[in-house]
Design a protein around this motif. Structure first.
Motif, PDB file in Angstrom:
ATOM      1  N   SER A  30       0.833  -1.196   0.000  1.00 41.56           N
ATOM      2  CA  SER A  30       0.000   0.000   0.000  1.00 41.56           C
ATOM      3  C   SER A  30       0.865   1.242   0.000  1.00 41.56           C
ATOM      4  N   GLY A  31       0.224   2.354  -0.227  1.00 38.74           N
ATOM      5  CA  GLY A  31       0.972   3.607  -0.307  1.00 38.74           C
ATOM      6  C   GLY A  31       0.246   4.761   0.349  1.00 38.74           C
ATOM      7  N   PRO A  32      -0.086   4.623   1.658  1.00 40.76           N
ATOM      8  CA  PRO A  32      -0.706   5.766   2.313  1.00 40.76           C
ATOM      9  C   PRO A  32       0.221   6.970   2.183  1.00 40.76           C
ATOM     10  N   MET A  33      -0.364   8.118   1.911  1.00 34.87           N
ATOM     11  CA  MET A  33       0.501   9.272   1.641  1.00 34.87           C
ATOM     12  C   MET A  33       1.076   9.841   2.920  1.00 34.87           C
ATOM     13  N   ALA A  34       2.279  10.347   2.776  1.00 37.95           N
ATOM     14  CA  ALA A  34       2.927  11.021   3.888  1.00 37.95           C
ATOM     15  C   ALA A  34       3.748  12.158   3.307  1.00 37.95           C
ATOM     16  N   MET A  35       4.166  13.067   4.158  1.00 40.58           N
ATOM     17  CA  MET A  35       5.008  14.155   3.681  1.00 40.58           C
ATOM     18  C   MET A  35       6.466  13.856   4.030  1.00 40.58           C
ATOM     19  N   LYS A  77      16.880  17.781  -8.182  1.00 35.17           N
ATOM     20  CA  LYS A  77      16.380  18.854  -7.323  1.00 35.17           C
ATOM     21  C   LYS A  77      16.077  18.347  -5.916  1.00 35.17           C
ATOM     22  N   LEU A  78      15.632  17.094  -5.828  1.00 28.32           N
ATOM     23  CA  LEU A  78      15.457  16.505  -4.495  1.00 28.32           C
ATOM     24  C   LEU A  78      16.810  16.375  -3.819  1.00 28.32           C
ATOM     25  N   ASN A  79      17.772  15.955  -4.602  1.00 25.31           N
ATOM     26  CA  ASN A  79      19.101  15.716  -4.073  1.00 25.31           C
ATOM     27  C   ASN A  79      19.730  16.996  -3.538  1.00 25.31           C
ATOM     28  N   GLU A  80      19.492  18.097  -4.237  1.00 22.65           N
ATOM     29  CA  GLU A  80      20.124  19.345  -3.826  1.00 22.65           C
ATOM     30  C   GLU A  80      19.246  20.199  -2.925  1.00 22.65           C
ATOM     31  N   GLY A  81      18.026  19.716  -2.662  1.00 20.64           N
ATOM     32  CA  GLY A  81      17.162  20.437  -1.748  1.00 20.64           C
ATOM     33  C   GLY A  81      16.302  21.508  -2.391  1.00 20.64           C
ATOM     34  N   ASN A  82      16.325  21.616  -3.714  1.00 22.30           N
ATOM     35  CA  ASN A  82      15.477  22.619  -4.377  1.00 22.30           C
ATOM     36  C   ASN A  82      13.999  22.251  -4.295  1.00 22.30           C
ATOM     37  N   ILE A  83      13.737  20.960  -4.261  1.00 25.24           N
ATOM     38  CA  ILE A  83      12.389  20.506  -3.944  1.00 25.24           C
ATOM     39  C   ILE A  83      12.479  19.989  -2.519  1.00 25.24           C
ATOM     40  N   ALA A  84      11.818  20.717  -1.611  1.00 28.44           N
ATOM     41  CA  ALA A  84      12.089  20.476  -0.203  1.00 28.44           C
ATOM     42  C   ALA A  84      11.169  19.453   0.431  1.00 28.44           C
ATOM     43  N   SER A  85      10.078  19.104  -0.246  1.00 31.92           N
ATOM     44  CA  SER A  85       9.230  18.068   0.333  1.00 31.92           C
ATOM     45  C   SER A  85       8.405  17.389  -0.745  1.00 31.92           C
ATOM     46  N   LEU A  86       7.854  16.231  -0.379  1.00 31.02           N
ATOM     47  CA  LEU A  86       7.019  15.464  -1.291  1.00 31.02           C
ATOM     48  C   LEU A  86       5.855  14.905  -0.499  1.00 31.02           C
ATOM     49  N   THR A  87       4.644  15.042  -1.019  1.00 28.99           N
ATOM     50  CA  THR A  87       3.569  14.244  -0.436  1.00 28.99           C
ATOM     51  C   THR A  87       3.375  13.068  -1.373  1.00 28.99           C
ATOM     52  N   ILE A  88       3.719  11.910  -0.891  1.00 27.90           N
ATOM     53  CA  ILE A  88       3.874  10.753  -1.766  1.00 27.90           C
ATOM     54  C   ILE A  88       3.645   9.485  -0.948  1.00 27.90           C
ATOM     55  N   GLY A  89       3.467   8.370  -1.645  1.00 29.60           N
ATOM     56  CA  GLY A  89       3.187   7.097  -0.974  1.00 29.60           C
ATOM     57  C   GLY A  89       4.288   6.679  -0.020  1.00 29.60           C
ATOM     58  N   ALA A  90       3.904   5.902   0.990  1.00 28.90           N
ATOM     59  CA  ALA A  90       4.840   5.490   2.034  1.00 28.90           C
ATOM     60  C   ALA A  90       6.009   4.682   1.491  1.00 28.90           C
ATOM     61  N   TRP A  91       5.803   4.048   0.339  1.00 24.68           N
ATOM     62  CA  TRP A  91       6.879   3.239  -0.241  1.00 24.68           C
ATOM     63  C   TRP A  91       8.097   4.079  -0.602  1.00 24.68           C
ATOM     64  N   MET A  92       7.918   5.408  -0.629  1.00 23.41           N
ATOM     65  CA  MET A  92       9.047   6.266  -0.980  1.00 23.41           C
ATOM     66  C   MET A  92      10.161   6.134   0.051  1.00 23.41           C
TER      67      MET A  92
END
Lengths: 327, 436, 313
Positions: free
Chosen positions: B147-152, B259-274
């Motif tokens: 499952s992939g309940p979303m989290a931040m 951008k995730l790696n360098e912190g330009n995208i600072a968060s993700l609301t995405i499935g728990a599998w992330m």
């Protein structure tokens, strides 16, 4: 240069190749000398003109355009996955991982890459080989015979390839599925047998390379059409055959959509589909990102084609040089 | 020309003959493997860990051989599945199907109702989100695999630098945090969304929205008036209008992971599998990232599901008994532990409340007990959410319509209306009675 | 010549007309099919039968509820009123009008340059230009995707050097970006076709022209360009067909451009794909395919009517 040369014995072939090579070397040396002589005389031979720097520079711009993305590929195959996503694209990574990458490409998932490689070769040999054969026969037939329905053939071929392939995929798939051919190599090989462009190329080549008078003479000697074709026409068509083979090989090697629809079992995948599956793995839950292997695999996929082109080019070129075509 | 005509006619009749033969019937290998007869099950799935599960299963059931085929990931596999279904041959016995696609296959009778095997008794075994996705019109169409309940997921270092001291828990706080993060520099954003169904459709779910209602042949599609949907539209409109979201970077693209790696995208609301994938995408983020629950749109904690899939039995199979044995093993029996131990996010309550699972830490997340957060995320899933019976198509046209809002030329309200219009039209074409 | 064929019974000794020479040379009979037959059989199986089948299913509609039924021309009338379809047709038409001439001009110039024998390292240029053709679309898009990246790609580096914020993948320039990839992939292919037609010109012709005092430019204009006309016809036809069927590049690019930049109806082929494989509307997609084929053929026919006729002589 002709087909018979290829069939001849190995030793003999090597010998003739060596002779050919030294002949070519001599010719180019003579030509260079001739250019020098002509330049001194202030005269230019259009068949052997002097080299132009300006034209070379302009062409070099074009070559840079064509090769630049490949340079990116060459640089990135040396990177680890970590370096691949963190370092500048045109710069090298912190470790030189080329050999490690190559080894891992062939080991990953129990060495399935090698299986894909073999599949691709199978599809190319059977599919592109067959396509070349059908195109030779068809193109020759269209060029040298006037038969009922001849005019319809070209119109039907052009018309049929105007139908968007994607939409044809469904009926094609259903047809193959009903014959039980999907998910077998046949579903890849049979559609690859058709190369409309190859047919056209062989048609044109037959028009130009095989003089009607020659055929007429053979017929008068009482030779059958197929005998005439094999003994007289085929050697004359060799340069065209090589060119057609080149195009069909590339088309089969790089085919993407057909296997995507027809094959499900990754054991039958060709390289293109396999690589794409690896590429998508990065965005699949539970999947491991292996872009470094995708890039390395891509390079390995391209290399045989480049080699084939270089090798075939020699035949093609000597075929032209031997003046088989219209001289 | 005569011979050509003959040839075509011959070819056609041959094709028809073959097709008649193909329809005639398939070879019967009706066995469950228990009577000593050997059975081979064809399983289509892209999840790598299925292989481990199959190996363990074969050890316990020597008469059943599992042949796993990766027929492509997600929509690629659905293409192959649709083809096989319409060709009437070549379909597998068991297929991995994502939750959002389950309804589509269930309602077209391509999947077997598992009630006959007693699947209804499993309702308390799984978490509410996945269970509600396989339980359609009181029939069970698959067993939840993951499952992939979303989290931040957020980059604490960037949040700290921007002066966001704690993870936002409401949209109001999220908006304030977005402003602070963008103030770090013009290429710093709280998140990226370029008009894709994930995250947008999923945020509607998380906001407690219920825009789709399915009752047999009656559909209700109500994106324009549904409270949760409009709540999402309001907030997202505000964030996009003020330029606080990166609307140019596509999820899973190379730029995105950089951008995730360098912190330009600072968060993700995405499935728990992330949780098990972030280190691949952003290796330099180790120790910086943390996990928090999805910000709520009002005070009530609701959540959505991003991804996750079930194992379903195709209705065309003649090996249903053996197939059930396998999916029961994989998604209800020992297979669960095999997969969860290797990082798969579980869909069952027992695994989620298991203490070794809850106390798991990872230096990547600064030794946070991140599974505690994710376990709560699974409990919060809004179970009133329903998927359309043609959700695969609905998602495929999402970016054409609703997703256009992030380009700034039309508002979210208008964009969602466009999506609704096309969904209604499609539903009517497919023979549904559609209420707006 | 010994006459053995009943369909060609001409008494010896009669004066030969032009038509007779033609017949004599080419023996108008069925034996040509021996050669064309194998191609025709496979072609029928792979193309003609599926097309007939597509035509057949285009008169039906399949519904999730209610099953399949005959609907006559309903799919076609729906198609003619479908704005998304026509916007896709418009997009590939613009694409074709711009990309095909640029690509063919580049290919022709390169072929002339290589054929002129005035380059240092002719062989290198011939291979270099052709190499991109050997690269699978998935890989080319990966490479160009990197170059296009406005932050980490080469465009991004150029932006930071020049202080600009140019974004190649924005919706306004996306089509040009795709055109560039297609040009890159196929310029060498077309160059080779032009080149092979140029290399069939006997060198003695150039020598004769030079002796007559013709300049370089005159040789190009009077001898080389006319020779390229035949191959131009075929490259134009194949390029038009290729552009109208644009699919691989935009669909692979979808994974790197913003989600809303390339719609599912970006090109007719992509639209057909989505209808068919995501929307379960194979019947409607079949109607679309038939209409697109007619449009493509019509355009190819108009553009190259004359040269095709020449080949059919």
């Amino acid at each position: 240069m002709s087909i018979s040369t290829i069939i001849r014995g190995d030793a003999e072939r090597r010998q003739s190749r060596r002779a050919q090579k030294s002949r070519m070397k001599k010719v180019s040396r003579d030509e260079a000398r001739e250019r020098k002589r002509y330049r001194r005389m202030g005269f230019s031979n259009p068949a052997n003109p002097s080299r132009s720097v300006l034209l070379t520079v302009l062409s070099a711009l074009m070559a840079v355009y064509c090769l630049f993305p490949l340079v990116w590929l060459l640089i990135n195959v040396t990177k680890t996955q970590g370096d691949f996503v963190t370092t500048f694209g045109l710069g090298f990574g912190s470790t030189f991982a080329l050999f490690d990458n190559i080894a891992r490409v062939f080991q990953y998932q129990d060495g399935i890459f090698f299986r894909w490689f073999v599949n691709t070769i199978l599809y190319v040999v059977a599919g592109a080989g067959g396509a070349t054969l059908l195109a030779i026969l068809g193109g020759y037939g269209l060029s040298k015979f006037r038969f009922p329905g001849r005019k319809a053939v070209f119109a039907v071929v052009i018309g049929a390839i105007s139908v968007p392939g994607i939409a044809l995929a469904v009926p094609q798939f259903l047809l193959f599925a009903k014959l039980g051919l999907t998910n077998t190599p046949w579903s890849m090989i049979i559609p690859s047998l058709i190369s409309p462009f190859g047919l056209y190329l062989m048609w044109i080549f037959s028009d130009q390379a095989v003089p009607d008078e020659l055929l007429e003479a053979a017929r008068m000697d009482g030779a059958s059409e197929f005998r005439t074709f094999f003994t007289i026409s085929l050697p004359l068509l060799a340069p065209g055959i090589v060119t057609t083979a080149l195009f069909t090989i590339v088309a089969t090697w790089n085919n993407y959509f057909l296997p995507l629809i027809m094959l499900k079992d990754s054991d039958w995948y060709p390289l293109t589909i396999g690589l794409n599956q690896w590429n998508k793995q990065a965005s699949t839950a539970g999947g491991e990102a292996i872009q470094n292997l995708v890039v390395t695999g891509s390079l390995i996929t391209i290399i045989p084609l480049i080699l084939a082109f270089l090798l075939l080019q020699r035949y093609w070129q000597s075929g032209l040089a031997a003046g088989a075509v219209k001289e | 020309m005569k011979s050509l005509t003959k040839m075509i006619a011959g070819g056609l009749s041959a094709v028809m003959l073959f097709s008649a033969a193909a329809c005639g019937g398939s070879s019967g290998e009706a066995a469950d493997g228990s009577s000593g007869q050997k059975v081979t099950l064809n399983v289509w799935g892209w999840e790598p860990l299925l292989k481990d599960v199959a190996d363990a299963f074969e050890k316990e059931n020597p008469n059943i051989t599992i042949k796993i085929t990766n027929a492509g990931t997600a929509t690629d596999q659905y293409t192959a599945l649709n083809n096989a279904i319409s060709a009437g041959s070549g379909a597998p016995d068991v297929a991995q199907v994502e939750y959002y696609a389950t309804a589509q296959y269930a309602l077209s009778d391509s999947l077997k109702d598992l009630s006959e095997f007693g699947a209804k008794d499993y309702s308390d075994f799984y978490t509410p989100g996945p269970w509600s996705s396989v339980n359609i019109n009181d029939k069970i169409y698959g067993l939840p695999l993951d499952s992939g309940p979303m989290a931040m997921f957020y980059n604490k270092e960037i949040f700290d630098k921007a002066g966001v001291t704690s993870a936002p828990t409401t949209m109001e706080e999220y908006y304030e945090a977005a402003k602070k993060i963008h103030a770090l520099g013009s290429d710093y954003y709280i998140t990226a969304d370029s008009g894709e169904p994930a995250p947008e459709e999923l945020m509607i779910w998380a906001a407690g929205g219920t825009p789709f209602k399915v009752d047999g042949e009656n559909l209700t599609i109500n994106l324009t008036d549904d409270a949760g949907t409009q709540e999402f539209a309001k907030w997202w409109q505000k964030l996009v209008d003020e330029g606080l979201i990166d609307t140019k970077t596509k999820r899973w693209s190379d730029d995105w992971s950089r951008k995730l790696n360098e912190g330009n995208i600072a968060s993700l609301t995405i499935g728990a599998w992330m949780a098990s994938m972030l280190d691949d995408q952003a290796p330099d983020g180790s120790g910086k990232w943390r996990v928090a629950n999805t910000p709520t749109f009002d005070t009530k904690a609701t959540n959505g599901e991003d991804g996750g899939s079930t194992l379903a039995i195709m209705s065309s199979t003649d090996k249903a008994e053996a197939a059930w044995k396998f999916i029961d093993f994989a998604a209800h029996g020992k297979g669960v532990k095999i997969r969860v131990d290797k990082g798969q996010f579980p869909a069952d309550k027992a695994s989620l409340s298991d203490s070794s699972f809850l106390t798991k830490t990872d230096p990547y997340f600064g030794d946070q007990k991140y599974n505690e957060v994710l376990s709560k995320a699974a409990d919060d899933v809004n179970t009133k959410w329903q998927f359309l019976p043609y959700d695969v198509y609905a998602r495929s046209i999402f970016s054409d319509t609703a997703g256009q809002a992030t380009l700034g030329k039309i508002t979210f309200k208008e964009a969602l209306k466009n999506w609704q219009d096309q969904l209604v039209e499609y539903g009517k074409q497919q023979g549904y009675k559609v209420n707006e | 010549m010994t006459e053995q064929h009943p369909e060609n019974p001409r008494p010896r000794g009669e004066a030969l007309t032009a038509e007779d020479t033609f017949v004599r040379k080419h023996r108008r009979n069925w034996r040509g099919w021996k050669f064309v037959g194998p191609f025709a059989v496979v072609f029928t199986f792979v193309f003609v039968v599926p097309i007939c089948y597509a035509l057949y299913i285009s008169f039906f509609q399949k519904k999730m509820i209610g099953g399949e039924q005959y609907v006559g021309f309903d799919n076609y009338s729906r198609l003619f009123a479908d704005e998304q379809f026509w916007s896709a047709v418009g997009r590939v038409t613009i694409f074709t009008c711009v990309q095909v001439p640029i690509m063919l001009a580049l290919a022709a110039l390169m072929a002339l340059a290589i054929d002129s024998m005035k380059l240092h390292g002719t062989k290198f240029f011939r291979i270099a230009t052709f190499l991109p053709y050997a690269v699978p679309a998935v890989v080319s898009t990966l490479m160009w995707g990197f170059i296009y990246g406005s932050k980490y790609g080469l465009v991004g580096s150029l932006n930071s050097v020049l202080g600009t914020a140019f974004d190649v993948l924005s919706p306004d320039t996306l089509l040009a970006a795709i055109g560039n990839i297609v040009t890159w992939e196929f310029v060498g292919y077309n160059m080779l076709i032009f080149y092979s037609s140029l290399s069939t010109i006997p060198h003695s012709l150039y020598e004769a022209a030079a002796i007559d005092g013709a300049t370089e430019w005159q040789i190009v204009k009077k001898i080389k360009l006319p020779e390229m006309k035949g191959s131009l016809a075929i490259t134009v036809i194949f390029s038009i067909i290729g552009s109208f069927q644009l699919f691989n590049e935009p669909s692979v690019l979808q994974s790197i451009v913003p989600g809303n930049a390339i719609t599912t109806y970006f090109t007719p082929n992509m639209y057909a794909y989505n209808l068919s494989f995501m929307g379960g509307q194979s019947n409607y997609a079949a109607a679309l395919a038939i209409v697109m084929a007619i449009i493509t053929m019509a355009i190819a026919y108009i553009v190259q009517l004359n040269s095709m006729k020449e080949q059919m002589k």
